[in-house]
Motif scaffolding. Sequence first.
Motif, mmCIF file in Angstrom:
data_model
loop_
_atom_site.group_PDB
_atom_site.id
_atom_site.type_symbol
_atom_site.label_atom_id
_atom_site.label_comp_id
_atom_site.label_asym_id
_atom_site.label_seq_id
_atom_site.Cartn_x
_atom_site.Cartn_y
_atom_site.Cartn_z
ATOM 1 N N VAL A 73 -4.112 8.654 1.601
ATOM 2 C CA VAL A 73 -5.435 9.142 1.252
ATOM 3 C C VAL A 73 -6.106 8.312 0.152
ATOM 4 O O VAL A 73 -7.290 8.451 -0.101
ATOM 5 N N HIS A 74 -5.358 7.400 -0.469
ATOM 6 C CA HIS A 74 -6.035 6.677 -1.544
ATOM 7 C C HIS A 74 -7.155 5.797 -1.011
ATOM 8 O O HIS A 74 -7.976 5.316 -1.766
ATOM 9 N N HIS A 75 -7.192 5.584 0.280
ATOM 10 C CA HIS A 75 -8.328 4.858 0.838
ATOM 11 C C HIS A 75 -9.507 5.768 1.062
ATOM 12 O O HIS A 75 -10.556 5.346 1.509
ATOM 13 N N MET A 76 -9.288 7.048 0.800
ATOM 14 C CA MET A 76 -10.344 7.999 1.092
ATOM 15 C C MET A 76 -10.815 8.670 -0.189
ATOM 16 O O MET A 76 -11.370 9.751 -0.178
ATOM 17 N N GLY A 109 -2.268 2.956 8.104
ATOM 18 C CA GLY A 109 -2.876 1.777 7.502
ATOM 19 C C GLY A 109 -2.326 1.422 6.146
ATOM 20 O O GLY A 109 -2.154 0.250 5.829
ATOM 21 N N HIS A 110 -2.015 2.432 5.333
ATOM 22 C CA HIS A 110 -1.444 2.033 4.062
ATOM 23 C C HIS A 110 -0.032 1.504 4.205
ATOM 24 O O HIS A 110 0.257 0.409 3.741
ATOM 25 N N PRO A 111 0.839 2.235 4.873
ATOM 26 C CA PRO A 111 2.173 1.656 5.088
ATOM 27 C C PRO A 111 2.077 0.273 5.723
ATOM 28 O O PRO A 111 2.902 -0.593 5.458
HETATM 29 CU CU LIG Z 1 -3.447 1.550 0.733
#
Ligand SMILES: [Cu+2]
Lengths: 855, 119
Positions: free
Chosen positions: A324-327, A275-277
Amino acid sequence: MNAPELPKSFERRETEFPNPLPRPEGELDALKKAWKAPKGLSFITAVNNTYVGLWYVGTAFLFFILAGILSLIMRVQLAVPENDLVSHNLYNQLFTMHGTVMMFLFAVPAVEAASVYLLPNMQAARDLPFPRLSAYAFWAYFVGGLVFFGTIFFGMSPDGGWFMYPPLTSTKYSPAENADWWLLGIGFIEISAIAGAIEIIVGVMKTRAVGMSLDKLPVYSWAMLVFAVMIVIGFPAIILGTLLLEMERAFDWPFFIAERGGDPLLWQHLFWFFGHPEVYIIFLPATGMVSMIVPAMAQTPLVGYRLVVLALIATGFLSFGLWVHHMFATGLPKMSLSFFSAASTAVAVPSGIQVFAWIATIASGRMKLTTPSLFVIGFLFIFTLGGLTGVMVAMAPFDWQAHDSYFVVAHLHYVLIGGMVFPLFAAIYYWVPVASKRALSERLGRWVFGLMFLGVNVTFLPMHITGLIGMPRRVYTYPVGMGWDALNLVSTIGAFMIAAGVALFLVDIARNFRFAGEDNAGNVWNASTLEWLPNGNYATRSIPSVVSRDPLWDQPNLSKDVEDGRYYLPGTATGGREALVTSPFDARPQYILQVPGPGWQPVLAAVFTAAFFLLLTVKFVFTAVICGILALGCVIWWLWETDPGPVRPPADIGGGIVVPVYVTGPMNHSWWAMIVLMVVSGMVFTCLIFSYLFLWLVNPGAWPPQDIRIPDWIWPAVSAFLYCGSAILIAVASRQLRGEDRRKPRPVPILIGVALLLVGGASAVDLWAQWQTDLSPSAHAYGAAVYAITSLQIFFVLTTLVMGIYTIARWLAGKLDTVRRTTFDNTMLFWYYTAGQGLVGLLVVHGFPRLTGGV
Amino acid sequence: MSGARTLQVLLALGGMIAWAVQFTIIYGVTSTLCGRGWADATIFGIGIVPLTILTTTLATLSAAAILLAVSLREDRRLRIRPASATDSFLSHAGVLINGFSLVAILWNGVPAFILPACA
Ligand SMILES: [Cu+2]
Ligand code: HEM
């Protein structure tokens, strides 16, 4: 067979042309005939990148509008407090569908679609290397996407948010089929995206203008290359995630159910690793477009080409260090989080480099304020703002504050609309003259830009405040007197301004877009790259040789000379469709690729594949299986016509260069595609092993759970032995198939046949070994993980079986010999991969629990 | 793709690959150790988590530094004796990418010195 050695000096020769004038009578007509698209109903079987590319872009845009309508409904609902236009339940479906459709059915397909159209033109290739694959990807997406969207009308849409976190999406909390629609629908669309990515990688690396070495590759091609590689690395994670969640829902294998050793966090890891990429996957092609538009508008070469390429590559890498920055809010150790914070800030550097390169280019030339320029400026403005709030969200403590509030909604839309929608509009206004007889209207374009730019800021700027004063996201309504009323009303008005801008854009398209065969509007911006050469269905008349990054500026008479047929391959050597394959680094001509033409196979294959997935969703298993078999049949029918062999002796393409019309081995385009496919498979498998290890990590003392017996080591040993044996047999068959004499060695089908029995046996032995220990896949995550690895392997073995039988059939039909052996090579590569994956799987499943001793 | 070209690409991308290796190891090891509560272990009086981060960072850092040195030399060689445009492009890209990676790797290792291992 190898390509002949080429004179090193051919890059430099500018004065003399490869082919003399006048061109022979009928040469152009033969070229036209070969590339003509079918008429009537069979028009939909066309595979020319110009048609498929446009349909693809159009469909993606359709989804933008559909998802946009959903967002308008949401904004109307939220315009005033305590509104009851839509119910809570419907609102959940609305935001889930809006987010999902925008991300998966609009953003990624739109940029992929644009490249199907643009890449070959920009690289002066006649088409992409696998036109039928792009057609397949498009139709699969078209059918699958429309049906998926249709669920909203039946209240069957997914409602778990666009990232579908379990346990909310587990059977316990979402027993209905809504979630299955997401899992199967999106999983399927991702497969189509991967097919497109394979096409792009091989296309960028292998089909370019002569002499377009890596240092002269358009920035857009670089961006698409990095984009495609990121898809190949990132999408397998979400494919595996959806597979695991679907297996949990269908068979009760508890990957994400905490009571039985699963962990919902596993989903979050898999989702965000993709999701981040994904954000950068959307963003990079957009920057590639901007890097093409800015130099044309400023009439000066891009400043800092090498730095921009570096930035693209660095972004590609770094964006995988961010998941992991979304977590942040999930209670992981601070230290682990800090790595991600580090990567989040580091990734801002390459984005900054690109922004500076554009600004420097604008400053060093004279920017004309055209509609594309306006959209680029709008992009810079909005995206920079989004980046700033992004840095705020990247600071973990701030994220805990803003988490799940409208601040995040605002940030996300600034980034996505700024980073992707605006560049896309710039690109459409910029490139329409290539595809259409008329350019779009500059006057209307300004209005479109003005409405959209104001609209976006009016909608989303206030949302930052709405979020900070406490309004959570994903609420279907809110009470009076929270101080949120006015801000929400403003946001709704803004949303309608955007809608007005988009509507005006559609008017512009309807008034001015006229599909052009050979009479496009031409190089209206005086741009420098090859897509602005005169072209038709066959792309350019002859394939130019270029000496710089801005060929149309540096080689003054290029357009005319190309059109007259003075450059390479001005006709068709085999009488059919062809592309000139060039070497990946220096773009020296290597061979002529015989490109397949229109056919029903990819269309039918796509429809049946879509039907297979969609019917599975509604649990019509029997019909689904029939469709699956039909799809497979169509694919085989399609492949049967490929691998034509050397239909004629090597051909002279001009300038004394003689190239073969068929090669095999590492130079071959399908060899490259197989390698990429193996990387994709390897990533799916790696993610599965990661999941296995992750589940081990969260199950101290229960890996395996106490009552589980691990199979005796003899079983994996036998299985491993069989895998190795089958691979060796294939290697022997490959040796048999050596030589230039077009023999059809008799042992080959026998060797493949025996090897088939061995791989089949290998995976059967492994399955049986697990089975007889009474390991249950649904009792505990351990069993689920073991059976997941085994099942994936069985899937690969079954595929190998089909490929092996197909290869034998080719031999029996006399379509396989020592020279014409691409089919065999593909099977061979896949075989080695399957055997290798099998061995690693055995090692993990049988070795790891012994190693850790159940700790 | 010839062997020499493969080497050139590896040289150019090597720094970022080193970064990826560092990232994978330090993330993998800290999550495993912290997740299992094994992080209190020490070797030579240094906590095992900072130790892994330190050694991994140093190892990948030196790898990137060596790659940078090699691509710098290559770049200088090509400047004196020009080869094909592709060669000089690749060597130049190598300098830029490896230089950037050096900083990125360093940046990744910083937390080990300022944060408690697992909290
Ligand atoms: Cu992101
Ligand atoms: C064109 C104008 C757009 C408007 C007016 C709009 C509006 C909205 C609204 C009202 C929400 C729901 C907020 C909530 O209740 O939490 C939302 C969510 C979202 N939007 Fe948009 N949007 C627009 C464009 C886009 C675009 C272009 C994209 C992506 C390319 C996008 C991606 C998303 C995503 C991913 C979500 C989150 C869904 C979720 O919470 O699961 N939007 N948008």
